[in-house]
Design an enzyme around this catalytic site. Sequence first.
Site, PDB file in Angstrom:
ATOM      1  N   ALA A 259      12.972   6.380   6.252  1.00  0.00           N
ATOM      2  CA  ALA A 259      12.214   5.129   6.190  1.00  0.00           C
ATOM      3  C   ALA A 259      10.809   5.391   6.727  1.00  0.00           C
ATOM      4  O   ALA A 259      10.541   6.464   7.291  1.00  0.00           O
ATOM      5  CB  ALA A 259      12.913   4.054   7.016  1.00  0.00           C
ATOM      6  N   LYS A 260       9.928   4.464   6.550  1.00  0.00           N
ATOM      7  CA  LYS A 260       8.577   4.596   7.118  1.00  0.00           C
ATOM      8  C   LYS A 260       7.919   3.231   7.110  1.00  0.00           C
ATOM      9  O   LYS A 260       8.274   2.366   6.309  1.00  0.00           O
ATOM     10  CB  LYS A 260       7.739   5.562   6.276  1.00  0.00           C
TER      11      LYS A 260
END
Length: 447
Positions: free
Chosen positions: A130-131
């Site tokens: 994720a980011k």
Amino acid sequence: MSPLERNGAFHHLPFTVRKVSHIMATESHVNPFTVAQAQFDRAAAKLNLHQDMRAMLREPKRELIVHFPVEMDDGTLKTFTGYRVQHNLNRGPGKGGIRYSMEVSLDEVKALAMWMTWKTATVGIPFGGAKGGVICDPSTMSNRELERLTRRYATEISAIIGPYIDIPAPDVNTGSREMAWIMDTYSMHNGYPIPGVITGKPIEIGGAEGRGSATADGVVMCIDKAVEHLKMDIQGARVAVQGFGNAGQIAASLLHQRGARIVAVSDTHGGIYSDAGFDPDSVQHFKHEHQQANKRGTVVGFPGTKEISTADVLEIDCDILIPAAVENQITGENAGRIQAKLIAEAANGPTMLEADDILFKRGITVIPDILANAGGVTVSYFEWVQDLQRFFWDLDETETRLRKIMTAAYDHVAQMAAQHDVDLRTGATMLAIARVARATELRGVYP
Ligand code: NAD
């Protein structure tokens, strides 16, 4: 005219000074998600991955875009845009940093989220990728404005983060201070302390010993493995580092302590070079003092060094090059001029695909980001485990476990690359994709 040209000093330098600004401007517009997908396609083809699986893995599972107001110190309201992208959660909760920068875009966050999926799989820790990011310029904001922005952004994305869903961490322009605000915001919403919602926190509120230096520690552990393989020596090796922040500065410091000669470093304001080498800790001190004095902390002007451009640092005559800034720095245009024998990617996505091919043909070893900088996420994993157990380890335990994971991952990647006669990036991506695809197969398709 560059300061070097003014000084007439560039004929002393072991590379050619060029006007690179137009080149960097063009290359920096390359979409990082296109690069990430091209890397994926290459590795997936090598693995003969089924087309249906390819279609599933080459797009993110979830993309959240938020627009939110923040009260500025003068009483006005400013609306900011932020993102949180979860690329894949099949091997565990999402994991990935939060970046504050004017360059943040949905496609950059998508690329970084995909790389996180491969990174956690490469080192075999039980997370997905994720980011997150917010389009803002923290250098123009007060601490109170940044706190309000961070708390509101945390609230906006709180529907999809949590200790068992998605656990953010620091990235460019965020650190333990922002992580503390996010931990507090999320905990206040729930009514009790939830340290496991975020990693990279201060030790006092559930942070892990060794997290601050973990990325750089991991980079150096990978360099150790690579120099052994290449029959090089860290002692006396000439090192250049692009980006003198958390990852780059600590990596430079660790290598200096090991007897390497740091000959060039850079930040957004420019770079410095000295053939005799310099002490990166003194450079850090110099930068910090200037930051206190005029808010423009930079390595430029460090006594005894010559000023060079931030792009020139990449082409300096050195043995080991550490890109530790941002994406798309090593391109098809400049890869042919890189002089290092070994490149260790502390930054995410610093090398473009066509540059990889050129470097591979030239026999330059590139330790890819998803392996080289995975020390950070690995110690984040340790932090999360400790937070969930409320049982904390000492530094020795962290370092021993980190080395074990990093060296095993390096060996697995090198084995995969040798077996398929590909570069380490393709080897690492193949290893990671195979692991994620297997987890996806085992879980099956819901419903
Ligand atoms: P940071 O904000 O602490 O430092 C970034 C440094 O790069 C600063 O010195 C900045 O001036 C410089 N910089 C920015 N743009 C530049 C450019 N175009 N040319 C030269 N220098 C430039 O950030 P960080 O945490 O050290 O992260 C750096 C890179 O490492 C990022 O790609 C990040 O995703 C990656 N990374 C960091 C961690 C971590 O734990 N900090 C973990 C994994 C990967």
